[in-house]
Design an enzyme around this catalytic site. Structure first.
Site, PDB file in Angstrom:
ATOM      1  N   CYS A  95       0.746  -1.285   0.118  1.00  0.00           N
ATOM      2  CA  CYS A  95      -0.069  -0.021   0.124  1.00  0.00           C
ATOM      3  C   CYS A  95       0.809   1.380   0.038  1.00  0.00           C
ATOM      4  O   CYS A  95       0.422   2.298  -0.038  1.00  0.00           O
ATOM      5  CB  CYS A  95      -1.048  -0.130   1.333  1.00  0.00           C
ATOM      6  SG  CYS A  95      -1.814  -1.503   1.116  1.00  0.00           S
TER       7      CYS A  95
ATOM      8  N   HIS B 100      -2.647   8.124   5.827  1.00  0.00           N
ATOM      9  CA  HIS B 100      -2.640   6.892   5.242  1.00  0.00           C
ATOM     10  C   HIS B 100      -4.094   6.517   5.782  1.00  0.00           C
ATOM     11  O   HIS B 100      -4.905   5.842   4.920  1.00  0.00           O
ATOM     12  CB  HIS B 100      -1.445   6.033   5.886  1.00  0.00           C
ATOM     13  CG  HIS B 100      -1.773   4.557   5.199  1.00  0.00           C
ATOM     14  ND1 HIS B 100      -1.696   4.336   4.069  1.00  0.00           N
ATOM     15  CD2 HIS B 100      -1.913   3.216   5.920  1.00  0.00           C
ATOM     16  CE1 HIS B 100      -1.622   3.088   3.857  1.00  0.00           C
ATOM     17  NE2 HIS B 100      -1.866   2.548   4.861  1.00  0.00           N
TER      18      HIS B 100
ATOM     19  N   GLU C  37      -1.199   6.391  13.623  1.00  0.00           N
ATOM     20  CA  GLU C  37      -0.485   7.444  12.762  1.00  0.00           C
ATOM     21  C   GLU C  37      -0.858   8.693  13.371  1.00  0.00           C
ATOM     22  O   GLU C  37      -0.125   9.490  13.213  1.00  0.00           O
ATOM     23  CB  GLU C  37      -1.188   7.140  11.357  1.00  0.00           C
ATOM     24  CG  GLU C  37      -0.857   8.210  10.194  1.00  0.00           C
ATOM     25  CD  GLU C  37      -1.675   8.207   9.047  1.00  0.00           C
ATOM     26  OE1 GLU C  37      -2.676   7.739   8.998  1.00  0.00           O
ATOM     27  OE2 GLU C  37      -0.985   8.716   8.016  1.00  0.00           O
TER      28      GLU C  37
ATOM     29  N   LYS D 193      -9.236   8.216   1.928  1.00  0.00           N
ATOM     30  CA  LYS D 193     -10.014   6.804   1.737  1.00  0.00           C
ATOM     31  C   LYS D 193     -11.339   6.689   2.394  1.00  0.00           C
ATOM     32  O   LYS D 193     -12.163   5.715   1.646  1.00  0.00           O
ATOM     33  CB  LYS D 193      -9.159   5.963   2.534  1.00  0.00           C
ATOM     34  CG  LYS D 193      -7.638   5.735   1.738  1.00  0.00           C
ATOM     35  CD  LYS D 193      -6.910   4.677   2.578  1.00  0.00           C
ATOM     36  CE  LYS D 193      -5.548   4.490   1.809  1.00  0.00           C
ATOM     37  NZ  LYS D 193      -4.566   5.570   2.351  1.00  0.00           N
TER      38      LYS D 193
ATOM     39  N   HIS E 243      -9.549   2.084  -0.261  1.00  0.00           N
ATOM     40  CA  HIS E 243      -8.326   1.937  -0.272  1.00  0.00           C
ATOM     41  C   HIS E 243      -7.993   1.215  -1.461  1.00  0.00           C
ATOM     42  O   HIS E 243      -7.845   0.038  -1.604  1.00  0.00           O
ATOM     43  CB  HIS E 243      -7.920   1.142   1.103  1.00  0.00           C
ATOM     44  CG  HIS E 243      -6.390   1.050   1.178  1.00  0.00           C
ATOM     45  ND1 HIS E 243      -5.275   1.315   0.326  1.00  0.00           N
ATOM     46  CD2 HIS E 243      -5.823   0.539   2.380  1.00  0.00           C
ATOM     47  CE1 HIS E 243      -4.237   1.377   0.733  1.00  0.00           C
ATOM     48  NE2 HIS E 243      -4.416   0.763   2.001  1.00  0.00           N
TER      49      HIS E 243
ATOM     50  N   PHE F 191       1.876  -3.325   4.175  1.00  0.00           N
ATOM     51  CA  PHE F 191       2.313  -4.653   4.870  1.00  0.00           C
ATOM     52  C   PHE F 191       3.642  -4.782   4.633  1.00  0.00           C
ATOM     53  O   PHE F 191       4.560  -4.499   3.540  1.00  0.00           O
ATOM     54  CB  PHE F 191       1.522  -5.757   4.126  1.00  0.00           C
ATOM     55  CG  PHE F 191      -0.052  -5.741   4.693  1.00  0.00           C
ATOM     56  CD1 PHE F 191      -0.472  -4.911   5.476  1.00  0.00           C
ATOM     57  CD2 PHE F 191      -0.666  -6.885   4.054  1.00  0.00           C
ATOM     58  CE1 PHE F 191      -1.591  -5.194   5.609  1.00  0.00           C
ATOM     59  CE2 PHE F 191      -2.188  -7.160   4.463  1.00  0.00           C
ATOM     60  CZ  PHE F 191      -2.521  -6.168   5.288  1.00  0.00           C
TER      61      PHE F 191
END
Lengths: 428, 79
Positions: free
Chosen positions: A180, A321, A331, A352, A357, A416
Site C-alpha cells: 500500500c 494513510h 498514525e 480513503k 483504499h 504490509f
C-alpha cells in the site's frame, strides 16, 4: 516564504506537469476532485462478482459509463484486442497514464528527448484475477491452453512497459512493489531519478484492481476489511471513527508526469506543484501491523520534511494513510508527536473515507489530492468521522471540505511488511 | 467459402481486432494483420479449441496466412 534551502539546495528540482486518475469516484482528475470535495462516496456493494458468501461485500469500483459523464468506457482507452492481453490493473494504469501524459502536453519527438523520458508505475499486487483464472486452466489439466499473454498480463512492471510502448518513452523503465506504499514510493523514487539526472521526465504512479474473489477473500482472511456495513456501503470507510472495522478495498490508478523544473519552464508547461520531500522507513516489527507509537511512520515523515527543508509549521495539510483500521490512531499519534504545538494549525484528512483504499494506487491518487489541495486551498473531507475514537488537536476535516491556506502538503502511505513512505509537495 | 474457412475468419477477426474485409486467404497474420509472435501462438490455440484439433509446434510455425490455417484444419478434419 519557503525557499529550496537546506537539504534541498543544489539538486535538480522536480515539478508535476501532468496528472491522471481513475477510481471509485470516476474518471479524470478534475471530475474526481470535485466529487471528493463535494463529500461524495465511491463505495458500493460489489458488482464485479457475487460477494454473497464473503464477509466483506462492499468496495470502491470504477463506475462504467460514457467518458463524457466521467465514467469509464474501457474501449475508449485500450483497444478491445489489447484488453485481452492485460489484467485490469494494467487497464487502470494505462487510462490514468494516458490522461496524465496528455495533460502534460509532453510529446518527445527527438531520440534524445524520448530517451530522457521514463516510466515508473507500480502495483501492490498486480494481476491477481488473471493469475486466478490461469490457475484454474492449469488445474483443469489444460496447461497447454494457457494464453501466451498470461505472464505479461499479470506482471506488475507491465504497466510501465505498456506506457513506454504506447508513447515511445525510452528512458528508465521501472516499477515499484511495496504493497500500500507503492504509489508514494513510485513518485518519490521517480523524482529522485530526475534529481540524479537519469531522466528529465518520468511518468510515475500506481495501479490496482483486486476487487475480485481472491483479493477480497484474502484480505478478509487477514481480518483487514470492513464487514459490518454491507447494508450501508457508504458508511463502511470511516477513518478514526470509533465504529470503524476495517478498510474498504478500492480499484483504480493515479499517475503523474514529473519533470525537471527548468525543462518544464523552457517548454512553457503548466506546473501543478513541486515534489520537495520524500522519506522512507521500515518498521522491522510485524508483517501486517504497525508497532505501538508508529515510530516507522514518524521517521518516514520526519525524513520527508528534512529532505524538503521545511518544518511542521510549513505544512498546511496532511493526507493520512488512514485506512479505517485500528492503525489510524497510531498514525495520528505519530503525526501529533512530529508536529508538536504546530498540530493545532494542521488539517489532516483521509480521502480513503470517500474512495476506499486503492492499495498500490492509493499513494498516487492521494499525492494528486495533496497538489490539488494546494492549488485550490481546500482540504478534502474525512467522511463518516462521527465519533473519533481518539481526541486530537488536529482538525481531521470531518464530513465537509474546508477552505484553508495550504502551501505545503504531506502524504502518507504505509504498507504490509512494515514499509512507510511520505511525500512533501509544495505549490510553485 | 467452407464452414471451416468462415469460422477461421471469425476467429482471426476476433483475436486480432481487424476488419473482416482484410482477412483474405492470402493475408499474412504478421505482415498484413498486425499480429506479433504471441498473437500467433494464441491464434493457433484458438483454432485448436474451436476445431478440436491438435496443431503441433512444427506445423504451427508453417501457418503464416489465413489460407495456411484453413488448409491445415481442413486436412486434419478430413483425415
Amino acid at each position: 516564504m519557503l525557499q529550496s534551502a537546506g537539504a534541498n539546495s543544489g539538486r535538480r528540482r522536480v515539478v508535476v506537469t501532468g496528472m491522471g486518475m481513475v477510481g471509485p469516484l470516476g474518471l479524470g482528475v478534475e471530475n474526481v476532485w470535485s466529487r471528493l470535495i463535494a463529500g461524495e462516496s465511491g463505495i458500493g456493494r460489489i458488482t464485479h462478482f457475487d460477494p454473497s458468501d464473503l464477509p466483506a461485500q462492499v468496495a470502491g469500483q470504477v463506475p462504467e459509463g460514457p467518458t463524457s459523464e466521467g465514467k469509464l468506457t474501457l474501449s475508449d482507452w485500450v483497444s478491445v484486442k489489447d484488453q485481452r492481453k492485460m489484467d485490469r490493473f494494467i487497464h487502470m494504469g494505462l487510462v490514468a497514464a494516458t490522461e496524465a501524459v496528455e495533460d502534460s502536453g509532453w510529446k518527445p519527438q527527438t531520440e534524445e528527448d524520448k530517451c530522457a523520458t521514463g516510466v515508473m508505475i507500480g502495483s501492490g499486487i498486480g494481476g491477481l484475477q488473471t493469475i486466478y483464472d490461469a490457475s484454474i486452466t492449469v488445474h483443469e489439466g489444460r496447461a497447454k491452453r494457457l494464453s501466451p499473454f498470461f505472464i505479461p498480463s499479470a506482471l506488475i512492471n507491465l504497466v510501465s512497459g505498456h506506457v513506454s510502448i504506447k508513447y515511445g518513452f525510452q528512458g528508465p523503465n521501472h516499477s515499484v512493489v511495496t504493497a500500500c506504499a507503492t504509489g508514494v514510493h513510485a513518485i518519490g523514487d521517480a523524482a529522485r531519478l530526475i534529481m540524479f539526472g537519469d531522466a528529465d521526465v518520468m511518468v510515475a504512479g500506481g495501479a490496482e484492481a483486486t476487487v475480485c474473489p481472491l483479493g477480497i477473500a484474502g484480505f478478509c482472511s487477514a481480518r483487514a476489511l470492513s464487514t459490518g456495513f454491507n447494508e450501508t456501503p457508504q458508511k463502511a470507510s470511516r477513518p478514526w471513527d470509533k465504529d470503524r472495522d476495517g478498510f474498504v478495498m478500492g480499484e483504480g490508478a493515479g499517475v503523474v508526469v514529473l519533470e525537471e523544473y527548468e525543462h518544464a519552464k523552457a517548454r512553457g508547461a503548466k506546473i501543478y506543484a513541486e515534489i520537495v520531500g520524500y522519506g522512507m522507513s521500515g518498521d522491522a516489527y510485524h508483517i501486517t501491523a504497525p508497532a505501538e507509537g508508529h515510530y516507522g511512520a514518524f521517521r518516514a515523515m520526519r525524513s520527508a520534511l528534512k529532505s524538503a527543508g521545511v518544518t511542521p509549521a510549513d505544512i498546511g495539510y496532511v493526507n493520512a494513510h488512514g485506512t479505517s483500521t485500528m492503525a489510524d490512531d497510531l498514525e495520528l499519534e505519530a503525526v501529533e508527536r512530529l508536529f508538536g504545538d504546530d498540530a493545532r494549525n494542521l488539517a489532516m484528512s483521509s480521502t480513503k473515507s470517500s474512495t476506499g483504499h486503492l492499495l498500490g494506487a492509493a499513494g498516487a491518487i492521494e499525492a494528486i489530492f495533496c497538489m490539488l489541495a494546494i492549488r485550490d486551498n481546500v482540504a478534502p473531507p474525512t467522511l463518516n468521522l462521527d465519533n473519533p475514537s481518539r481526541e486530537s488537536v488536529i482538525d481531521r476535516v470531518a464530513h465537509t471540505a474546508q477552505q484553508r491556506q495550504i502551501n505545503v502538503a504531506l502524504s502518507n502511505s504505509f504498507g504490509f511488511g512494515g514499509t512507510n513512505a511520505s511525500l512533501v509537495v509544495r505549490g510553485v | 467459402m467452407s464452414e471451416i474457412a468462415d469460422k477461421v475468419k471469425k476467429i482471426v477477426v476476433e483475436h486480432l481486432g481487424v476488419e473482416e474485409s482484410k482477412v483474405t486467404p492470402e493475408a499474412s497474420f504478421i505482415d498484413d494483420l498486425g499480429a506479433d509472435s504471441l498473437d500467433t501462438v494464441e491464434l493457433v490455440m484458438a483454432f485448436e479449441e474451436a476445431f478440436n484439433v491438435e496443431i503441433p509446434e512444427d506445423a504451427a510455425e508453417k501457418i503464416a496466412t489465413v489460407k495456411d490455417a484453413i488448409d491445415y484444419i481442413e486436412k486434419q478434419k478430413a483425415a
